[in-house]
Write a protein that holds these residues in place. Structure first.
Motif, PDB file in Angstrom:
ATOM      1  N   ILE A   1       7.200  64.188 -58.041  1.00  0.00           N
ATOM      2  CA  ILE A   1       6.766  64.253 -56.649  1.00  0.00           C
ATOM      3  C   ILE A   1       5.309  64.707 -56.591  1.00  0.00           C
ATOM      4  O   ILE A   1       4.916  65.640 -57.313  1.00  0.00           O
ATOM      5  CB  ILE A   1       7.652  65.243 -55.859  1.00  0.00           C
ATOM      6  N   ILE A   2       4.546  64.048 -55.726  1.00  0.00           N
ATOM      7  CA  ILE A   2       3.176  64.475 -55.441  1.00  0.00           C
ATOM      8  C   ILE A   2       3.079  64.705 -53.942  1.00  0.00           C
ATOM      9  O   ILE A   2       3.342  63.798 -53.150  1.00  0.00           O
ATOM     10  CB  ILE A   2       2.140  63.434 -55.894  1.00  0.00           C
ATOM     11  N   ILE A   3       2.725  65.934 -53.575  1.00  0.00           N
ATOM     12  CA  ILE A   3       2.556  66.293 -52.169  1.00  0.00           C
ATOM     13  C   ILE A   3       1.135  66.810 -51.992  1.00  0.00           C
ATOM     14  O   ILE A   3       0.661  67.622 -52.795  1.00  0.00           O
ATOM     15  CB  ILE A   3       3.536  67.403 -51.727  1.00  0.00           C
ATOM     16  N   SER A   4       0.487  66.358 -50.941  1.00  0.00           N
ATOM     17  CA  SER A   4      -0.798  66.929 -50.562  1.00  0.00           C
ATOM     18  C   SER A   4      -0.614  67.625 -49.216  1.00  0.00           C
ATOM     19  O   SER A   4      -0.187  66.999 -48.240  1.00  0.00           O
ATOM     20  CB  SER A   4      -1.880  65.862 -50.494  1.00  0.00           C
ATOM     21  N   PHE A   5      -0.920  68.907 -49.195  1.00  0.00           N
ATOM     22  CA  PHE A   5      -0.656  69.751 -48.034  1.00  0.00           C
ATOM     23  C   PHE A   5      -1.846  69.834 -47.089  1.00  0.00           C
ATOM     24  O   PHE A   5      -2.933  70.245 -47.503  1.00  0.00           O
ATOM     25  CB  PHE A   5      -0.285  71.175 -48.485  1.00  0.00           C
TER      26      PHE A   5
ATOM     27  N   LYS B   1      12.648  68.868 -59.918  1.00  0.00           N
ATOM     28  CA  LYS B   1      11.697  67.788 -60.222  1.00  0.00           C
ATOM     29  C   LYS B   1      10.318  68.357 -60.582  1.00  0.00           C
ATOM     30  O   LYS B   1       9.890  69.365 -60.029  1.00  0.00           O
ATOM     31  CB  LYS B   1      11.531  66.845 -59.024  1.00  0.00           C
ATOM     32  N   PRO B   2       9.610  67.667 -61.480  1.00  0.00           N
ATOM     33  CA  PRO B   2       8.214  68.033 -61.716  1.00  0.00           C
ATOM     34  C   PRO B   2       7.380  67.612 -60.509  1.00  0.00           C
ATOM     35  O   PRO B   2       7.581  66.533 -59.947  1.00  0.00           O
ATOM     36  CB  PRO B   2       7.842  67.238 -62.967  1.00  0.00           C
ATOM     37  N   VAL B   3       6.468  68.488 -60.118  1.00  0.00           N
ATOM     38  CA  VAL B   3       5.638  68.214 -58.951  1.00  0.00           C
ATOM     39  C   VAL B   3       4.175  68.492 -59.254  1.00  0.00           C
ATOM     40  O   VAL B   3       3.846  69.333 -60.101  1.00  0.00           O
ATOM     41  CB  VAL B   3       6.066  69.047 -57.717  1.00  0.00           C
ATOM     42  N   VAL B   4       3.327  67.772 -58.543  1.00  0.00           N
ATOM     43  CA  VAL B   4       1.906  68.091 -58.470  1.00  0.00           C
ATOM     44  C   VAL B   4       1.626  68.355 -57.007  1.00  0.00           C
ATOM     45  O   VAL B   4       1.933  67.526 -56.146  1.00  0.00           O
ATOM     46  CB  VAL B   4       1.014  66.954 -59.016  1.00  0.00           C
ATOM     47  N   PHE B   5       1.102  69.527 -56.732  1.00  0.00           N
ATOM     48  CA  PHE B   5       0.761  69.916 -55.365  1.00  0.00           C
ATOM     49  C   PHE B   5      -0.753  69.829 -55.189  1.00  0.00           C
ATOM     50  O   PHE B   5      -1.509  70.386 -56.002  1.00  0.00           O
ATOM     51  CB  PHE B   5       1.217  71.345 -55.075  1.00  0.00           C
ATOM     52  N   LEU B   6      -1.144  69.147 -54.141  1.00  0.00           N
ATOM     53  CA  LEU B   6      -2.551  68.973 -53.801  1.00  0.00           C
ATOM     54  C   LEU B   6      -2.782  69.483 -52.388  1.00  0.00           C
ATOM     55  O   LEU B   6      -1.829  69.691 -51.636  1.00  0.00           O
ATOM     56  CB  LEU B   6      -2.924  67.490 -53.863  1.00  0.00           C
ATOM     57  N   ALA B   7      -4.032  69.616 -52.024  1.00  0.00           N
ATOM     58  CA  ALA B   7      -4.398  69.938 -50.648  1.00  0.00           C
ATOM     59  C   ALA B   7      -5.838  69.506 -50.452  1.00  0.00           C
ATOM     60  O   ALA B   7      -6.641  69.527 -51.394  1.00  0.00           O
ATOM     61  CB  ALA B   7      -4.251  71.427 -50.369  1.00  0.00           C
ATOM     62  N   THR B   8      -6.142  69.102 -49.238  1.00  0.00           N
ATOM     63  CA  THR B   8      -7.518  68.781 -48.903  1.00  0.00           C
ATOM     64  C   THR B   8      -7.753  69.036 -47.429  1.00  0.00           C
ATOM     65  O   THR B   8      -6.804  69.152 -46.652  1.00  0.00           O
ATOM     66  CB  THR B   8      -7.888  67.327 -49.278  1.00  0.00           C
ATOM     67  N   SER B   9      -9.033  69.149 -47.095  1.00  0.00           N
ATOM     68  CA  SER B   9      -9.448  69.313 -45.707  1.00  0.00           C
ATOM     69  C   SER B   9     -10.878  68.798 -45.594  1.00  0.00           C
ATOM     70  O   SER B   9     -11.559  68.612 -46.605  1.00  0.00           O
ATOM     71  CB  SER B   9      -9.375  70.777 -45.285  1.00  0.00           C
ATOM     72  N   PRO B  10     -11.339  68.575 -44.371  1.00  0.00           N
ATOM     73  CA  PRO B  10     -12.729  68.150 -44.211  1.00  0.00           C
ATOM     74  C   PRO B  10     -13.728  69.247 -44.600  1.00  0.00           C
ATOM     75  O   PRO B  10     -14.868  68.960 -44.931  1.00  0.00           O
ATOM     76  CB  PRO B  10     -12.846  67.844 -42.711  1.00  0.00           C
ATOM     77  N   GLY B  11     -13.304  70.500 -44.580  1.00  0.00           N
ATOM     78  CA  GLY B  11     -14.196  71.613 -44.851  1.00  0.00           C
ATOM     79  C   GLY B  11     -14.217  72.057 -46.302  1.00  0.00           C
ATOM     80  O   GLY B  11     -13.436  71.568 -47.131  1.00  0.00           O
TER      81      GLY B  11
END
Length: 174
Positions: free
Chosen positions: A72-76, A105-115
């Motif tokens: 699973i890949i989730i971007s928060f 499950k193996p996961v990769v957690f990501l996150a992004t924002s405009p700032g």
């Protein structure tokens, strides 16, 4: 390998969904399934609603999608330093089916924002709580200043250093 990818946001223009899909497609040979949280909209969780409604079909479907994935890949997305209401609600309902939401499950957690913060606060919270919900975090990455580092038109990372870090993170899923 079947990789489930989604942005933890209900925005139709979610930059986090774009990042998650991009990252999932970096997993060599992966079959990528993309989820849209709007497909899992439910009443706001409360114990009273749970007593009245039981377990909504949307929560069961979300849990099943996680169970069918190999990774699973989730971007928060970050709202006021935390999860979006849309993600938190799906997560809360699903955790009532089984606290082991991520089912080992193996996961990769990501996150992004405009700032420049790159939604790092919510990412820290997600990574920190993951073991309680049976997620095996293999990698995580905050991408700051999304529009400076990601090309919306080509749907590719334009920052080579971040691209390499993202590739390293998703390679842990193989």
């Amino acid at each position: 390998m079947k990789v489930l990818a989604f942005g933890a946001s209900n925005s139709s223009q979610s930059i986090n969904k774009q990042l998650a899909v991009y990252a999932a497609n970096l997993v060599e040979g992966a079959e990528v399934e993309t989820l849209d949280l709007n497909d899992f909209e439910m009443p706001i969780y409360s114990s009273d609603r749970e007593a009245e409604l039981g377990q909504p079909e949307q929560a069961k479907a979300f849990f099943a999608k996680i169970g069918q994935a190999d990774a699973i890949i989730i971007s928060f997305a970050e709202h006021n330093g935390s999860y979006t209401a849309a993600y938190k609600n799906v997560f809360d309902w699903t955790s009532r089916i089984d606290m082991k939401v991520f089912q080992g499950k193996p996961v990769v957690f990501l996150a992004t924002s405009p700032g420049p913060g790159g939604a790092s606060s919510v990412l820290q919270g997600a990574v920190g709580s993951a073991p309680y919900f049976a997620a095996e975090v293999k990698g995580s990455l905050s991408v700051p200043s999304f529009y400076d580092n990601f090309d919306i038109e080509t749907q590719t990372m334009r920052n080579d250093e971040l691209k390499a870090q993202l590739q390293d993170a998703v390679n842990t899923l193989a």
